[in-house]
Design an enzyme around this catalytic site. Structure first.
Site, short mmCIF file in Angstrom:
data_model
loop_
_atom_site.label_atom_id
_atom_site.label_comp_id
_atom_site.label_asym_id
_atom_site.label_seq_id
_atom_site.Cartn_x
_atom_site.Cartn_y
_atom_site.Cartn_z
CB SER A 97 -0.96 -0.07 1.19
OG SER A 97 -1.97 0.89 1.11
CG HIS A 122 -4.24 -1.73 -2.21
ND1 HIS A 122 -4.64 -2.53 -1.18
CD2 HIS A 122 -3.69 -0.63 -1.62
CE1 HIS A 122 -4.36 -1.96 -0.03
NE2 HIS A 122 -3.79 -0.80 -0.26
#
Length: 196
Positions: A97, A122
């Protein structure tokens, strides 16, 4: 968490350091755990300190993090870009992330991962509650944040915005080799001798 202590012999006797202070002497910063304001403030202070100490020498940022708060991560990324020192980023374990964005945001040519590292990109996530207009404002903000994060990843990797958007639609896990092929890192470190 118990922080190990290192004892060094000096001309004046023994001196004890916590391990992180000792690593800082070698220009090593550990970014481990969840990205949040407290972590960001600590990492930013260390980056600024090391840059003020000697802006000609590289800073080594070791990353093992599941990600976290985007604004905290962007504060660190902006500081990495603001200082004169090159920042080598090294993924150890997991860079997921926001942590993967920090990994990719290191100085180009000096972004690494250890062989068994996992990298995850993501889209941003969040939630909203309240009145309809407040939810609409929050939704627009997360869309704006997603566009910003996609642009940062595109600039760092050389991938197109369209490709980044497609790849971040869902969790996209990568091995160290896949992250290198994707452009998130520049090389895989098998041992310290391979580091530039």
């Amino acid at each position: 968490m118990l922080v190990p202590t290192v004892v060094e012999q000096t001309s004046r006797g023994e001196r004890a350091y916590d391990i992180y202070s000792r690593l800082l002497k070698d220009r090593i910063i550990m970014l481990s755990g969840e990205v949040n304001d407290q972590m960001a403030n600590s990492v930013i202070a260390q980056l600024l300190f090391l840059d003020a100490q000697d802006s000609e020498k590289d800073i080594y940022l070791y990353i093992n993090s599941p990600g976290g708060v985007i604004t905290s991560g962007l504060a660190m990324l902006d500081t990495m870009n603001f200082i004169k020192s090159d920042v080598q980023t090294i993924a150890i374990g997991m860079a997921a992330s926001m942590a993967s964005v920090l990994l990719a945001g290191g100085t180009k040519g000096k972004r690494f991962a250890l062989p068994n590292s996992t990298i995850l990109i993501h889209q941003p996530s969040g939630g909203a509650q309240g009145q309809q207009t407040e939810i609409e404002i929050a939704a627009e903000e997360i869309l704006k944040t997603r566009r910003k994060m996609n642009q940062i990843l595109a600039d760092a990797t050389g991938q197109t915005i369209e490709q980044i958007k497609k790849d971040t639609e869902r969790d996209h896990y990568m091995s160290a080799q896949e992250a290198k092929d994707y452009g998130l890192i520049d090389d895989i470190l098998v041992n310290k001798n391979t580091q530039k």
